[in-house]
Structure formats: structure tokens, C-alpha cells
Design a protein around this motif. Structure first.
Motif: not given
Length: 78
Positions: A1-18
Motif C-alpha cells: 500500500m502506498s502512503q501519501l506523506y505531506l509537509t506542513t504546508e501541503e497539509l495546510a493547503e489540503r485541509i484549509k488551515y494556516d
């Protein structure tokens, strides 16, 4: 199974948080090291595990009985 790893900035963009909100309010209270994120090779960089975060977000929006809110803004999982 392939996992998707995100940086803080990428996660923020995805969940619409600063990114600052993620670092100062969510990390270590809602997003837990070893569950939602890890530090590759023991370094300072943080990578978030998208599949776990997405699953928790969807689960918490429909089931409020698994987490008890704490006064400091965190939750107690019990």
C-alpha cells in the motif's frame, strides 16, 4: 500500500488551515507523533501521513463519543 506523506504546508493547503495553526495548535494535541506524523531519519523535518489524518477527520465528524475535549484544546482518546 502506498502512503501519501505531506509537509506542513501541503497539509495546510489540503485541509484549509494556516501552517502556523497546524504547528502551534494541532501538532501534539490533535495530530500525534507516531500516529499522524513522523520525523524521517530522526531529523527536524515533519511528514504527515495523509491517510491516517483523513480517516480521523472523517471519523470524528460522525462519531463524537471516542474523544473527550480537554481544557487546553486537546482531546483525550479513551
Amino acid at each position: 500500500m502506498s502512503q501519501l506523506y505531506l509537509t506542513t504546508e501541503e497539509l495546510a493547503e489540503r485541509i484549509k488551515y494556516d501552517p502556523r495553526t497546524i504547528r502551534e495548535r494541532l501538532k501534539d494535541s490533535v495530530l500525534l507523533e507516531g500516529v499522524h506524523y513522523f520525523r524521517p531519519f530522526g531529523g527536524r523535518k515533519i511528514l504527515y501521513i495523509w491517510s491516517v489524518i483523513e480517516q480521523d477527520m472523517l471519523g470524528h465528524s460522525t462519531n463524537h463519543t471516542l474523544a473527550v475535549p480537554m481544557a487546553g484544546g486537546g482531546v483525550c482518546r479513551g
